[in-house]
Each structure stands twice: as structure tokens, then as C-alpha cells.
Design an enzyme around this catalytic site. Structure first.
Site, PDB file in Angstrom:
ATOM      1  N   ASN A 212       0.853  -1.193   0.000  1.00 17.87           N
ATOM      2  CA  ASN A 212       0.000   0.000   0.000  1.00 17.87           C
ATOM      3  C   ASN A 212       0.888   1.241   0.000  1.00 17.87           C
ATOM      4  O   ASN A 212       2.112   1.143  -0.042  1.00 17.87           O
ATOM      5  CB  ASN A 212      -0.962  -0.020   1.193  1.00 17.87           C
ATOM      6  CG  ASN A 212      -0.216  -0.130   2.516  1.00 17.87           C
ATOM      7  OD1 ASN A 212       0.581   0.731   2.870  1.00 17.87           O
ATOM      8  ND2 ASN A 212      -0.479  -1.212   3.253  1.00 17.87           N
ATOM      9  N   LYS A 291       8.754 -16.280 -11.601  1.00 11.58           N
ATOM     10  CA  LYS A 291       8.131 -15.049 -12.042  1.00 11.58           C
ATOM     11  C   LYS A 291       6.940 -15.348 -12.952  1.00 11.58           C
ATOM     12  O   LYS A 291       7.026 -16.158 -13.876  1.00 11.58           O
ATOM     13  CB  LYS A 291       9.144 -14.193 -12.814  1.00 11.58           C
ATOM     14  CG  LYS A 291       8.577 -12.883 -13.326  1.00 11.58           C
ATOM     15  CD  LYS A 291       9.615 -12.085 -14.092  1.00 11.58           C
ATOM     16  CE  LYS A 291       9.015 -10.819 -14.678  1.00 11.58           C
ATOM     17  NZ  LYS A 291      10.014 -10.051 -15.452  1.00 11.58           N
ATOM     18  N   PRO A 308      -4.183 -11.778   8.993  1.00 10.60           N
ATOM     19  CA  PRO A 308      -4.667 -11.577  10.363  1.00 10.60           C
ATOM     20  C   PRO A 308      -4.792 -10.092  10.675  1.00 10.60           C
ATOM     21  O   PRO A 308      -4.086  -9.253  10.103  1.00 10.60           O
ATOM     22  CB  PRO A 308      -3.587 -12.245  11.224  1.00 10.60           C
ATOM     23  CG  PRO A 308      -2.370 -12.303  10.362  1.00 10.60           C
ATOM     24  CD  PRO A 308      -2.874 -12.462   8.962  1.00 10.60           C
ATOM     25  N   ASP A 309      -5.684  -9.756  11.564  1.00 10.89           N
ATOM     26  CA  ASP A 309      -5.895  -8.377  12.004  1.00 10.89           C
ATOM     27  C   ASP A 309      -4.941  -8.103  13.163  1.00 10.89           C
ATOM     28  O   ASP A 309      -5.145  -8.580  14.282  1.00 10.89           O
ATOM     29  CB  ASP A 309      -7.347  -8.190  12.449  1.00 10.89           C
ATOM     30  CG  ASP A 309      -7.688  -6.731  12.708  1.00 10.89           C
ATOM     31  OD1 ASP A 309      -6.847  -6.013  13.278  1.00 10.89           O
ATOM     32  OD2 ASP A 309      -8.807  -6.304  12.340  1.00 10.89           O
ATOM     33  N   PHE A 327      -4.710   3.320  14.462  1.00 10.82           N
ATOM     34  CA  PHE A 327      -4.941   4.314  13.417  1.00 10.82           C
ATOM     35  C   PHE A 327      -6.050   3.832  12.491  1.00 10.82           C
ATOM     36  O   PHE A 327      -6.210   2.624  12.277  1.00 10.82           O
ATOM     37  CB  PHE A 327      -3.667   4.548  12.598  1.00 10.82           C
ATOM     38  CG  PHE A 327      -2.717   5.526  13.226  1.00 10.82           C
ATOM     39  CD1 PHE A 327      -2.515   6.777  12.678  1.00 10.82           C
ATOM     40  CD2 PHE A 327      -2.013   5.193  14.373  1.00 10.82           C
ATOM     41  CE1 PHE A 327      -1.658   7.686  13.250  1.00 10.82           C
ATOM     42  CE2 PHE A 327      -1.141   6.089  14.963  1.00 10.82           C
ATOM     43  CZ  PHE A 327      -0.960   7.340  14.395  1.00 10.82           C
ATOM     44  N   LYS A 345     -11.499  -3.432  18.550  1.00 11.94           N
ATOM     45  CA  LYS A 345     -10.099  -3.831  18.710  1.00 11.94           C
ATOM     46  C   LYS A 345      -9.538  -3.507  20.090  1.00 11.94           C
ATOM     47  O   LYS A 345      -8.339  -3.626  20.327  1.00 11.94           O
ATOM     48  CB  LYS A 345      -9.260  -3.188  17.610  1.00 11.94           C
ATOM     49  CG  LYS A 345      -9.776  -3.579  16.226  1.00 11.94           C
ATOM     50  CD  LYS A 345      -8.913  -3.087  15.087  1.00 11.94           C
ATOM     51  CE  LYS A 345      -9.532  -3.491  13.751  1.00 11.94           C
ATOM     52  NZ  LYS A 345      -8.665  -3.190  12.588  1.00 11.94           N
TER      53      LYS A 345
END
Length: 403
Positions: A212, A291, A308-309, A327, A345
Site C-alpha cells: 500500500n 516469475k 490476520p488483524d 490508526f 479492537k
């Protein structure tokens, strides 16, 4: 004298620019606020203001020449470096900024600032062209990555006749920034803080991966600020293009699973957990051993499975005496999504930001956030990430003291 109250000490560096005379007023403001000020000048600064002026105002000898015979049996630049609770250079020319960025110590000021372990703050002042020069901007980014606090110059009419950025910020503003830094000095002493930062990478084949846009800047700013405030900091970091903050233990990770495993190993020893990393939500179900090649225009189908969280796993094992901060980088319904994560959480605070806002989100030096606890939500204006970091840590300290 035994029992004498210790006054906070600022070592004030003065360099050779026309704004050097303003350092006299800055010194007086700091003194009126109960700060003991020692002055170090460059040879060029003495062409604008005499050392005698600063000696008279400060009540202390002024250090200029590295090879002067000291009045006491101390190595002067080391003694000053150790004495400082804050090392403030105002005005800071492009020359001293370049020296500091490159590790050059060839006069009393550059030698002393290199030797100090105190927080360092600079207030640049120079011609607009020099300020905007890429070399200067690169050096400033380097210093910021090392934890140097920068009071940005103002824009206006300059002594050289130009108009633009480069004018020394008002000395009252500089003094306030210095006092804020002194007020935070060592207020996290004794706390053990784990900060996670940066993205994870999930391999697709030996040369490609899913990731990301996280740059790690926010997490690094928090780790740096916590270390400056006296905490024992461990920085668990994904792959980023940032220099590690001074005084911080760095532990690398690549995948989300590695982040989780290493965070769980470290968490039990921490007083504060700050999960600022951006782990990938998905990984490849199967990593190709070779590849992946193009297939005559046929679509490539990838099967991804959930990772997994990390925050949820840490929240489940969090001790009652620990403070846990998460966050939430969102693009819509920001506060609602963040509030839900706070509850699910087991977080004590969540830092929510809308990454679609100008100046917020990934790979920029500023952010716009809302600090949400179980009792309140405080929205902050656009500010530098190092300033956001200190506001987050201010709230963390309040939560720690409530335990």
C-alpha cells in the site's frame, strides 16, 4: 549549591546572517520565562553582533573559537553540549544547516551541536533563492528525519531586497516553540513504547508483491518524538525509505504475519503500544515459485486471502495497565469507521484521518487527524506530522496517568 533549583538551559547558536541581531531579543524572552541561556556564535555572526553583547545579556561567556583557552578546566564544546536541555540555533543559515546534515564539525557551533544529546531546534533565515534551493530543502529533510525540530521561516520583505520565504520567524513564536520543547523534555522518562510503522509487503512471486502507499512517516515521527521525550522506544518497521530516529531500537518486518509475530513478542514488555503501521489486508493464497509471465493477453487471476488483524490480536492480549493506540486511514464515514474500530479492537485511542483530504494521508509531511478516545473526539487542524506526533503523545500521557 545543594538544594538550588535547576533552571532549564537553552544553548543558543547564532550564525552569520542579518537576522543575528534578533537573537538578542530571543535571548531576553527566554530569560524572562526562567530559562538560563548560553550562547555559541560563529565567526561570521560576530560581524553582525559582538560577543560582548550576548555576554552582557546572558551573564555567561560566549563561545566562539574552538581553540580559545577555556576559563575553566572543561572541554568547552562538550560542557555546553551536556549542559543543554535544548539546543536552539536562531538564525540558522544555509551553511550551518548543510554542515549539520553532512556531519561536518569544523567550528565551535557545529562541533557543539554534534556533541549534544539534547533536542535540537533550528530557525532558518536566508535569501529566498537559498531557501528554495533543492540542496537546502534536501538538507532540511535530512535533519527532520533525524529529529531536528524546524521553525519554518516567514514570508516577507527580506534585507537583500527580495520578497518571499526566508525571513526569520517572529522571535516570540520561536521562543514559544522552544518553551514547548522544554516543557516536554523527558516527560516520558521510564515508559517503554512500541511503535509500528510503514507498510507490509505480500509476495506474489519472486519479483512482485502487494503493498500500500504508506510511507511510514507518521509512525517514525511518533517514535522520534517519544524518544526525544525520554521513552525507551522500539520501532517495528516495514520497508520504508526513511532514516531511523536516533536512540530508537529498530526491528524490521516485511509481511503482515511477521508484523504480528514480532509485535506479539515485544508487546508484553511495553507500557504503550502504538499501531501506526499499515499492514496489507490480503496476501496471495499461493506465492508463485517463478516469475509470473504474460499469457498472450489473457487476464491474470490472483486469489487473495485475508491477513490476520494485527490491531485486533494485540487488543485481545492487552493488559489493563497498557495504553493501546491504533490508526484508521479512511476515505468515507471516517469517524464512524474509526469509532467502530476503537470498540472492536479494544483500543484506548484511535487516530482517524481522511486520506482524501489535501495535506493528509500517505507520503506527505503533514496530516489532518481526529484523536478519538472512549470519552471524547478532538479534531486537529492541518499540521506537520512531527507536531501531530507530539499531540498524540500528549494524549497518551493523559491515558497513562489515568491508569
Amino acid at each position: 549549591m545543594p538544594g538550588k533549583e535547576h533552571k532549564p538551559c537553552v544553548v543558543l547558536g547564532v550564525t552569520g546572517g542579518i537576522a543575528a541581531y534578533k537573537a538578542c531579543e530571543l535571548l531576553r524572552i527566554l530569560q524572562k520565562r526562567g530559562i538560563d541561556v548560553y550562547v555559541v556564535m560563529t565567526q561570521n555572526a560576530c560581524r553582525f553582533v559582538t560577543p560582548l553583547t550576548f555576554e552582557t545579556l546572558s551573564g555567561h561567556p560566549v563561545a566562539v573559537d574552538t581553540f580559545d583557552r577555556p576559563q575553566t578546566w572543561e572541554v568547552e564544546h562538550i560542557a555546553l553540549a551536556k549542559r543543554a536541555d535544548l539546543f536552539l540555533i536562531a538564525p540558522a543559515t544555509a551553511n550551518i544547516i548543510g554542515k549539520m546534515a553532512c556531519g561536518i564539525a569544523d567550528d565551535m557551533l557545529s562541533t557543539t551541536v554534534m556533541a549534544t544529546r539534547a533536542p535540537v531546534m533550528i530557525a532558518p533565515a536566508m535569501n529566498t533563492g537559498m531557501w528554495e534551493n533543492e540542496a537546502t530543502q534536501h538538507n532540511l529533510r535530512t535533519l527532520a528525519s533525524r529529529g531536528v525540530q524546524i521553525v519554518l521561516p516567514a514570508s516577507g520583505h527580506l534585507a537583500c531586497g527580495d520578497s518571499g520565504a526566508g525571513k526569520l520567524e517572529d522571535v516570540a513564536v520561536i521562543a514559544e516553540r522552544a518553551l514547548e520543547a522544554l516543557g516536554r523534555t523527558r516527560d516520558m522518562e521510564g515508559l517503554r513504547v512500541l511503535v509500528t510503522a510503514g507498510p507490509s509487503r505480500e509476495a506474489l512471486d519472486p519479483v512482485r508483491y502487494v503493498t500500500n502507499r504508506s510511507s511510514g512517516k507518521m509512525g517514525y515521527a511518533i517514535a522520534r518524538a517519544a524518544a526525544q521525550r525520554g521513552a525507551q522506544v522500539t520501532l517495528l518497521t516495514g520497508p520504508v525509505a526513511l532514516e531511523a530516529p536516533q536512540g530508537v531500537q529498530v526491528v524490521p518486518f516485511t509481511t503482515t504475519q511477521e508484523l504480528l509475530e514480532r509485535a506479539q513478542e515485544l508487546a508484553a514488555k511495553q507500557d504503550v503500544l502504538i499501531q501506526a503501521a499499515a499492514p496489507a489486508d490480503y496476501r496471495a493464497q499461493k506465492v508463485a515459485p517463478q516469475k509470473i509471465k504474460k499469457n498472450s493477453g489473457e487476464p491474470l487471476v490472483l486469489t487473495l486471502v485475508e491477513n490476520p488483524d494485527v490491531a485486533a490480536a494485540l487488543g485481545r492480549s492487552k493488559r489493563p495497565d497498557q495504553v493501546f493506540v491504533g490508526f484508521a486511514a479512511e476515505t468515507n464515514d471516517v469517524l464512524a469507521h474509526a469509532q467502530g474500530k476503537l470498540e472492536r479492537k479494544n483500543l484506548d485511542m484511535i487516530v482517524a484521518n481522511d486520506v482524501t483530504l489535501p495535506g493528509a494521508g500517505f507520503d506527505v509531511d503533514t496530516n489532518v487527524v481526529t484523536l478519538i478516545t472512549r470519552d471524547e473526539a478532538v479534531s486537529l487542524p492541518l499540521m506537520r506530522k512531527d507536531e501531530v506526533a507530539d499531540r498524540i503523545l500528549d494524549q497518551v500521557l493523559m491515558l497513562v496517568h489515568d491508569r
